[in-house]
Design a protein around this motif. Sequence first.
Motif, PDB file in Angstrom:
ATOM      1  N   GLY A   1       0.809  -1.204   0.000  1.00  0.00           N
ATOM      2  CA  GLY A   1       0.000   0.000   0.000  1.00  0.00           C
ATOM      3  C   GLY A   1       0.846   1.258   0.000  1.00  0.00           C
ATOM      4  N   THR A   2       0.189   2.404  -0.186  1.00  0.00           N
ATOM      5  CA  THR A   2       0.892   3.678  -0.307  1.00  0.00           C
ATOM      6  C   THR A   2       1.773   3.971   0.904  1.00  0.00           C
ATOM      7  N   ASN A   3       1.314   3.610   2.097  1.00  0.00           N
ATOM      8  CA  ASN A   3       2.056   3.942   3.313  1.00  0.00           C
ATOM      9  C   ASN A   3       3.336   3.128   3.481  1.00  0.00           C
ATOM     10  N   ASN A   4       3.414   1.972   2.825  1.00  0.00           N
ATOM     11  CA  ASN A   4       4.556   1.074   3.038  1.00  0.00           C
ATOM     12  C   ASN A   4       5.208   0.612   1.746  1.00  0.00           C
ATOM     13  N   GLN A   5       5.004   1.330   0.662  1.00  0.00           N
ATOM     14  CA  GLN A   5       5.578   0.904  -0.614  1.00  0.00           C
ATOM     15  C   GLN A   5       7.095   0.961  -0.620  1.00  0.00           C
ATOM     16  N   VAL A   6       7.672   1.899   0.125  1.00  0.00           N
ATOM     17  CA  VAL A   6       9.109   2.155   0.057  1.00  0.00           C
ATOM     18  C   VAL A   6       9.837   1.487   1.207  1.00  0.00           C
ATOM     19  N   GLY A   7      10.966   0.857   0.902  1.00  0.00           N
ATOM     20  CA  GLY A   7      11.849   0.277   1.909  1.00  0.00           C
ATOM     21  C   GLY A   7      13.278   0.755   1.686  1.00  0.00           C
TER      22      GLY A   7
ATOM     23  N   GLY B   1     -16.063 -14.802   6.766  1.00  0.00           N
ATOM     24  CA  GLY B   1     -16.351 -14.778   5.345  1.00  0.00           C
ATOM     25  C   GLY B   1     -15.121 -14.956   4.472  1.00  0.00           C
ATOM     26  N   PHE B   2     -13.956 -15.073   5.110  1.00  0.00           N
ATOM     27  CA  PHE B   2     -12.700 -15.247   4.377  1.00  0.00           C
ATOM     28  C   PHE B   2     -11.931 -16.410   4.996  1.00  0.00           C
ATOM     29  N   THR B   3     -11.012 -16.974   4.231  1.00  0.00           N
ATOM     30  CA  THR B   3     -10.232 -18.110   4.735  1.00  0.00           C
ATOM     31  C   THR B   3      -8.865 -17.704   5.262  1.00  0.00           C
ATOM     32  N   SER B   4      -8.292 -16.586   4.742  1.00  0.00           N
ATOM     33  CA  SER B   4      -6.946 -16.197   5.156  1.00  0.00           C
ATOM     34  C   SER B   4      -6.707 -14.725   4.850  1.00  0.00           C
ATOM     35  N   ILE B   5      -5.601 -14.201   5.408  1.00  0.00           N
ATOM     36  CA  ILE B   5      -5.172 -12.836   5.139  1.00  0.00           C
ATOM     37  C   ILE B   5      -3.641 -12.827   5.154  1.00  0.00           C
ATOM     38  N   THR B   6      -3.028 -12.044   4.281  1.00  0.00           N
ATOM     39  CA  THR B   6      -1.572 -11.932   4.234  1.00  0.00           C
ATOM     40  C   THR B   6      -1.120 -10.866   5.226  1.00  0.00           C
TER      41      THR B   6
ATOM     42  N   ASN C   1      -5.169  -5.685   3.517  1.00  0.00           N
ATOM     43  CA  ASN C   1      -4.296  -5.342   4.639  1.00  0.00           C
ATOM     44  C   ASN C   1      -3.446  -4.132   4.243  1.00  0.00           C
ATOM     45  N   PRO C   2      -3.911  -2.908   4.528  1.00  0.00           N
ATOM     46  CA  PRO C   2      -3.164  -1.711   4.114  1.00  0.00           C
ATOM     47  C   PRO C   2      -1.844  -1.544   4.847  1.00  0.00           C
ATOM     48  N   ASP C   3      -1.626  -2.290   5.950  1.00  0.00           N
ATOM     49  CA  ASP C   3      -0.383  -2.177   6.717  1.00  0.00           C
ATOM     50  C   ASP C   3       0.698  -3.145   6.250  1.00  0.00           C
ATOM     51  N   LEU C   4       0.448  -3.899   5.198  1.00  0.00           N
ATOM     52  CA  LEU C   4       1.425  -4.858   4.689  1.00  0.00           C
ATOM     53  C   LEU C   4       2.697  -4.127   4.258  1.00  0.00           C
ATOM     54  N   ARG C   5       3.864  -4.657   4.637  1.00  0.00           N
ATOM     55  CA  ARG C   5       5.137  -3.984   4.345  1.00  0.00           C
ATOM     56  C   ARG C   5       6.202  -5.004   3.946  1.00  0.00           C
ATOM     57  N   TRP C   6       7.379  -4.497   3.605  1.00  0.00           N
ATOM     58  CA  TRP C   6       8.493  -5.321   3.151  1.00  0.00           C
ATOM     59  C   TRP C   6       8.920  -6.325   4.226  1.00  0.00           C
ATOM     60  N   GLU C   7       9.170  -7.551   3.810  1.00  0.00           N
ATOM     61  CA  GLU C   7       9.894  -8.497   4.657  1.00  0.00           C
ATOM     62  C   GLU C   7      11.379  -8.150   4.568  1.00  0.00           C
TER      63      GLU C   7
ATOM     64  N   ASP D   1       9.588  -8.841  -1.517  1.00  0.00           N
ATOM     65  CA  ASP D   1       8.192  -8.504  -1.830  1.00  0.00           C
ATOM     66  C   ASP D   1       7.511  -9.626  -2.614  1.00  0.00           C
ATOM     67  N   GLN D   2       7.988 -10.860  -2.458  1.00  0.00           N
ATOM     68  CA  GLN D   2       7.480 -11.984  -3.242  1.00  0.00           C
ATOM     69  C   GLN D   2       6.158 -12.517  -2.681  1.00  0.00           C
ATOM     70  N   ILE D   3       5.118 -11.757  -2.951  1.00  0.00           N
ATOM     71  CA  ILE D   3       3.755 -12.152  -2.609  1.00  0.00           C
ATOM     72  C   ILE D   3       2.883 -11.880  -3.836  1.00  0.00           C
ATOM     73  N   GLY D   4       1.586 -12.096  -3.696  1.00  0.00           N
ATOM     74  CA  GLY D   4       0.680 -11.793  -4.796  1.00  0.00           C
ATOM     75  C   GLY D   4       0.679 -10.308  -5.124  1.00  0.00           C
ATOM     76  N   ASN D   5       0.347 -10.000  -6.362  1.00  0.00           N
ATOM     77  CA  ASN D   5       0.377  -8.603  -6.791  1.00  0.00           C
ATOM     78  C   ASN D   5      -0.648  -7.726  -6.085  1.00  0.00           C
ATOM     79  N   PHE D   6      -1.703  -8.328  -5.552  1.00  0.00           N
ATOM     80  CA  PHE D   6      -2.771  -7.543  -4.931  1.00  0.00           C
ATOM     81  C   PHE D   6      -3.056  -7.995  -3.499  1.00  0.00           C
ATOM     82  N   ALA D   7      -2.064  -8.526  -2.821  1.00  0.00           N
ATOM     83  CA  ALA D   7      -2.286  -9.086  -1.487  1.00  0.00           C
ATOM     84  C   ALA D   7      -2.722  -8.037  -0.477  1.00  0.00           C
ATOM     85  N   PHE D   8      -2.345  -6.779  -0.668  1.00  0.00           N
ATOM     86  CA  PHE D   8      -2.702  -5.743   0.310  1.00  0.00           C
ATOM     87  C   PHE D   8      -4.078  -5.145   0.044  1.00  0.00           C
TER      88      PHE D   8
END
Length: 244
Positions: free
Chosen positions: A102-108, A225-230, A176-182, A146-153
Amino acid sequence: FNTNFITNTTANWRKTFRDKHNVSVLLGTEFRRDQNQWFQADGQGFPSYQLRLLSSAATPTSVSGSWSANATFSQFLKAGYNFNSRYIVNFVLRRDASSRFGTNNQVGYFPAMQLAWNAKDEKFMRNVNAINDLKLRYSFGRSGNDQIGNFAFRQLYGASRIYGNASAINPTQLGNPDLRWETREEHNLGLDITVLNNRVSLVFDAYRRENFDLLLSRSLYLTTGFTSITQNLGAIENKGLEFL
């Protein structure tokens, strides 16, 4: 079909002062974009095997397709200094931006440093004939994943026929808008030594590696209503000694 585009630009500068002080600087940028797109349509009841276009089918049975893309944009700096190849210092800094966050965590920001001392070049070692080479070194570095799905956030929605023959829009992924770099961080302390007229070379290393903010899929209760979240969950640490 897949489309991959990558471009990079670098500028390099080197200078030697008084025949002993060596300085180098490297600046660069890199852009990469990967896109995947596909379309599929099926039909049945063709009047002849020679008629292969979908428009010739008596009954179209299914239509499907997908589009996905991601991009990264990076800038990097490498600065190095060595005194007569005896004392060596290198510093690297990367700034990576990924569309998978997301916009808040795109940069590492990922720094790295290397220090080395060629002790054999010191005056007190020059007459030690049993040792042909002796180097002490230390390095530290961070890198991002950043090896996750293209739209995981993102909060995703899908359109499908779920109410009889009527099409409807329904949520398919919890965002998950708080998703960030591993991040991976590594420290390494080493010793290189060569003896017996360069016949025997020994390498000793002590290291510590830690991966934190791991990008993992966490299971959710079905009542959501969902099975998982990244999410960024947990950390892994490895440390040890190596001898070659």
